[in-house]
Structure formats: structure tokens, C-alpha cells
Design a protein around this motif. Structure first.
Motif, short mmCIF file in Angstrom:
data_model
loop_
_atom_site.label_atom_id
_atom_site.label_comp_id
_atom_site.label_asym_id
_atom_site.label_seq_id
_atom_site.Cartn_x
_atom_site.Cartn_y
_atom_site.Cartn_z
N ILE A 4 0.66 -1.23 -0.19
CA ILE A 4 -0.11 -0.12 0.08
C ILE A 4 0.74 1.28 -0.19
CG2 ILE A 4 -2.08 -1.08 1.00
CD1 ILE A 4 -0.95 0.10 3.64
N GLY A 5 1.94 1.15 0.49
CA GLY A 5 2.92 2.24 0.45
C GLY A 5 3.51 2.62 -1.08
N VAL A 6 3.44 4.06 -1.27
CA VAL A 6 4.26 4.52 -2.45
C VAL A 6 5.08 5.96 -2.26
CG1 VAL A 6 2.19 3.91 -3.89
CG2 VAL A 6 2.00 6.25 -2.70
N ALA A 7 5.91 5.95 -3.03
CA ALA A 7 6.84 7.24 -2.78
C ALA A 7 6.45 8.36 -3.23
CB ALA A 7 8.17 6.54 -3.65
N ASN A 8 5.53 8.37 -4.53
CA ASN A 8 5.29 9.76 -5.03
C ASN A 8 3.84 9.58 -5.42
OD1 ASN A 8 5.34 8.63 -7.56
ND2 ASN A 8 7.54 8.96 -7.34
N ALA A 12 1.19 6.45 -6.67
CA ALA A 12 -0.15 6.26 -6.06
C ALA A 12 -1.21 6.29 -7.10
CB ALA A 12 -0.57 7.62 -5.17
N SER A 13 -0.98 6.98 -8.37
CA SER A 13 -2.11 6.94 -9.42
C SER A 13 -1.99 5.63 -9.97
CB SER A 13 -1.92 7.94 -10.28
OG SER A 13 -0.71 8.26 -11.01
N ASN A 14 -0.98 4.68 -9.83
CA ASN A 14 -0.68 3.54 -10.54
C ASN A 14 -0.99 2.50 -9.70
OD1 ASN A 14 -0.44 4.42 -12.97
ND2 ASN A 14 1.79 4.97 -12.66
N CYS A 15 -1.26 2.73 -8.54
CA CYS A 15 -1.51 1.47 -7.32
C CYS A 15 -2.80 1.00 -7.41
CB CYS A 15 -1.26 2.15 -6.06
SG CYS A 15 -1.54 0.92 -4.70
N SER A 16 -3.00 -0.26 -7.88
CA SER A 16 -4.30 -1.03 -8.16
C SER A 16 -5.16 -0.99 -6.71
CB SER A 16 -3.99 -2.27 -8.53
OG SER A 16 -3.35 -3.14 -7.67
N ILE A 17 -4.47 -0.99 -5.56
CA ILE A 17 -4.91 -1.24 -4.47
C ILE A 17 -5.83 0.12 -3.97
CG2 ILE A 17 -4.88 -1.45 -1.99
CD1 ILE A 17 -2.72 -3.55 -2.69
N ARG A 18 -5.20 1.18 -3.95
CA ARG A 18 -5.43 2.50 -3.82
C ARG A 18 -6.70 2.94 -4.96
NH1 ARG A 18 -1.04 6.47 -1.63
NH2 ARG A 18 -0.16 5.09 -0.20
N SER A 19 -6.58 2.65 -6.25
CA SER A 19 -7.44 2.97 -7.28
C SER A 19 -8.66 2.27 -7.16
CB SER A 19 -6.88 2.48 -8.52
OG SER A 19 -7.78 2.71 -9.61
#
Length: 125
Positions: A4-8, A12-19
Motif C-alpha cells: 500500500i505504500g508509495v513514494a510519490n 499512487a495513481s498507478n497503485c491498483s489497491i488505492r485505485s
């Protein structure tokens, strides 16, 4: 741990879980999914079922759920024209995963209320 962690922002926009989660965990979207549990409903029936949602907010959320593939919108040309919404197989799968959280929420409400009251007493501001 889940990734779930991202650097920028780009990550974040490419993270499937967040999306996926950001689109289904909004207040209204989960309630709309629950409202469609028993089958197709017309716009007015969904609005009456939910109660405190505005027409604009309901329309936006229905479109978002349709865009993500959780429900379909069917137009019956009538007369009169009738528009109904129904869960897709993906929507039913989401509902099946959402229901345990709903039941858990109902069971925990007294504990949450108690915790809130205790917190409010300790933090009067």
C-alpha cells in the motif's frame, strides 16, 4: 504487509489497491451497492432507499460505479422512459465482500459510541 505504500503521486495513481478502494469505499458508493442487493432498482427507488443523498450526488456515484463495472444502467424507452440500475457479477462479488464489514460495523457500534464518548470527554476542545 500488503503493498500500500508509495513514494510519490505517480506511483499512487498507478497503485491498483488505492485505485480500486478509493472508488468503492466512498460513503455513498458502498450504500448504493447495498441498496441494489435485492435486484434492479430505478433511480427514484434507490434515492428513497438511501434517503439523505442529493440527486446530483447519487447521479455522480451511479456513473462512477457504472464506469468501474459494478453496475449496469438499463433504459427502457417506454413510454414512459424508465432507467434502472443493477449489480453486475463484479458488483455482486463486491457486495459479498462488503456484507461482512457491514455486519461487523453493526455489531461494533456500541463499542465505537463508547470510545467516542470517552475520547470527547478526554478532549473537550
Amino acid at each position: 504487509m500488503l503493498p500500500i505504500g508509495v513514494a510519490n503521486k505517480a506511483e499512487a495513481s498507478n497503485c491498483s489497491i488505492r485505485s480500486v478502494l478509493s472508488n468503492v469505499t466512498g460513503k455513498w458508493r458502498m450504500i448504493i451497492i447495498l441498496a441494489l442487493e435485492d435486484g434492479p432498482k430505478r433511480f427514484g427507488a434507490i434515492k428513497r432507499c438511501i434517503g439523505d443523498v442529493t440527486q446530483r450526488v447519487l447521479t455522480e456515484n451511479l456513473r462512477g460505479l457504472q464506469r468501474d463495472g459494478y453496475l449496469t444502467r438499463t433504459v427502457d424507452p417506454g413510454p414512459p422512459v424508465a432507467v434502472s440500475y443493477e449489480l453486475t457479477p463484479l458488483g455482486h462479488e463486491l457486495l459479498a465482500n462488503l456484507k461482512p464489514l457491514v455486519f461487523w460495523s453493526a455489531e461494533q457500534m456500541n463499542q465505537v459510541k463508547t470510545a467516542r464518548m470517552e475520547y470527547d470527554k478526554a478532549h473537550p476542545d
